[in-house]
Design a protein around this motif. Structure first.
Motif, short mmCIF file in Angstrom:
data_model
loop_
_atom_site.label_atom_id
_atom_site.label_comp_id
_atom_site.label_asym_id
_atom_site.label_seq_id
_atom_site.Cartn_x
_atom_site.Cartn_y
_atom_site.Cartn_z
N THR A 8 29.75 8.48 -6.26
CA THR A 8 30.65 9.02 -5.23
C THR A 8 31.72 8.01 -4.87
O THR A 8 31.54 6.80 -5.04
N LYS A 9 32.81 8.53 -4.36
CA LYS A 9 33.93 7.67 -3.94
C LYS A 9 33.47 6.70 -2.85
O LYS A 9 33.84 5.53 -2.87
N ASP A 10 32.63 7.17 -1.91
CA ASP A 10 32.11 6.29 -0.87
C ASP A 10 31.25 5.18 -1.47
O ASP A 10 31.35 4.02 -1.06
N ALA A 11 30.42 5.51 -2.45
CA ALA A 11 29.57 4.50 -3.09
C ALA A 11 30.41 3.48 -3.84
O ALA A 11 30.11 2.28 -3.83
N VAL A 12 31.48 3.93 -4.50
CA VAL A 12 32.38 3.01 -5.20
C VAL A 12 33.02 2.06 -4.20
O VAL A 12 33.02 0.84 -4.40
N GLY A 51 36.13 9.56 -14.51
CA GLY A 51 36.64 8.67 -15.54
C GLY A 51 36.92 7.30 -14.95
O GLY A 51 37.23 7.18 -13.76
N LYS A 52 36.79 6.28 -15.81
CA LYS A 52 37.13 4.92 -15.38
C LYS A 52 37.78 4.19 -16.56
O LYS A 52 37.46 4.43 -17.71
N TRP A 53 38.75 3.34 -16.22
CA TRP A 53 39.49 2.57 -17.21
C TRP A 53 39.60 1.13 -16.72
O TRP A 53 39.82 0.89 -15.53
N PHE A 54 39.51 0.19 -17.63
CA PHE A 54 39.73 -1.21 -17.29
C PHE A 54 41.19 -1.36 -16.88
O PHE A 54 42.07 -0.75 -17.46
N TYR A 55 41.45 -2.19 -15.88
CA TYR A 55 42.79 -2.32 -15.32
C TYR A 55 43.12 -3.80 -15.16
O TYR A 55 42.28 -4.56 -14.67
N ALA A 56 44.31 -4.22 -15.58
CA ALA A 56 44.67 -5.64 -15.54
C ALA A 56 46.15 -5.85 -15.28
O ALA A 56 46.97 -4.98 -15.55
N LEU A 57 46.47 -7.04 -14.78
CA LEU A 57 47.86 -7.48 -14.69
C LEU A 57 48.32 -7.83 -16.10
O LEU A 57 47.55 -8.37 -16.91
N ASP A 58 49.57 -7.53 -16.42
CA ASP A 58 50.12 -7.87 -17.74
C ASP A 58 49.87 -9.33 -18.09
O ASP A 58 49.48 -9.65 -19.20
N THR A 84 39.32 8.12 -11.73
CA THR A 84 39.65 9.49 -11.33
C THR A 84 38.39 10.09 -10.72
O THR A 84 37.27 9.78 -11.13
N TYR A 85 38.62 10.94 -9.72
CA TYR A 85 37.53 11.64 -9.04
C TYR A 85 37.72 13.14 -9.17
O TYR A 85 38.85 13.62 -9.26
N ASN A 86 36.62 13.88 -9.11
CA ASN A 86 36.71 15.34 -9.09
C ASN A 86 36.82 15.83 -7.65
O ASN A 86 36.91 15.02 -6.72
N ASP A 87 36.81 17.14 -7.44
CA ASP A 87 36.94 17.72 -6.11
C ASP A 87 35.77 17.36 -5.19
O ASP A 87 35.89 17.44 -3.97
#
Length: 183
Positions: A50-54, A92-99, A83-86
């Motif tokens: 859940t978004k709260d758990a994240v 979905g999750k993606w690794f995210y970084a500064l250039d 990304t979250y559903n309704d």
């Protein structure tokens, strides 16, 4: 500083191959402790969480970008794009970084020839054995065709900036596609 948005690239690759629940834990080759692990935030998020758990697990307020939520670890500069559903569950999750931090993620010495030898249906173990390592889990999304087998993407990043992307059906399942990108 600009942020590298990996989410859309990962989605585009998945859609490109005609694909569109928790994924495997990712171990980073550059980590000594969780506080310095570039994949620390990514690893703490699982599909259907859940978004709260994240928010509780990561302890930071996300930046919102269209339908994505970016959680950035201030200790490392890396993060996770979600990304979250309704129902406010992770889809979905993606690794995210500064250039500027991407060079830290170099973890491989794979060749275009090795990439060309990867074929649809190969097992995760066959791929990692051929490449000499697991690479890094880069994305994980729900599989609309099979909830038990999420779609995952692993990357192998060379020192010269070339990258091998391999998409698997299942956390450590079978190859759906692979793509070798050179500069």
């Amino acid at each position: 500083m600009t942020r590298k948005k990996f989410g859309p690239l990962a989605v585009a690759i998945i859609v490109f191959v005609g694909l569109l629940s928790g994924c495997g834990q990712n171990s980073s080759p550059n980590s000594n402790t969780a506080n310095h692990d570039p994949a620390n935030f990514y690893n703490q998020v699982q599909l259907n969480q859940t978004k709260d758990a994240v928010g509780s697990a990561l302890g930071v307020t996300p930046e919102s970008d269209d339908s994505y939520y970016n959680y950035i670890d201030q200790n490392t500069g890396f993060g996770v794009r979600i990304t979250y559903n309704d129902s406010n569950q992770v889809t979905g999750k993606w690794f995210y970084a500064l250039d500027s931090d991407l060079p830290q993620l170099r973890n491989a010495t794979v060749t275009a020839e090795q990439a060309a030898a990867i074929t649809e249906g190969m097992t995760y173990d066959e791929v990692t054995s051929m490449l000499g390592g697991e690479g890094m889990e880069f994305a994980c999304v729900q599989n609309p065709s099979d909830n038990a087998n999420p779609i995952t993407m692993h990357v192998w990043i060379n020192d010269d900036g070339t990258v091998l992307y391999v998409t698997f059906i299942g956390a450590k399942g079978t190859v759906a596609s692979s793509k070798f990108f050179s500069k």
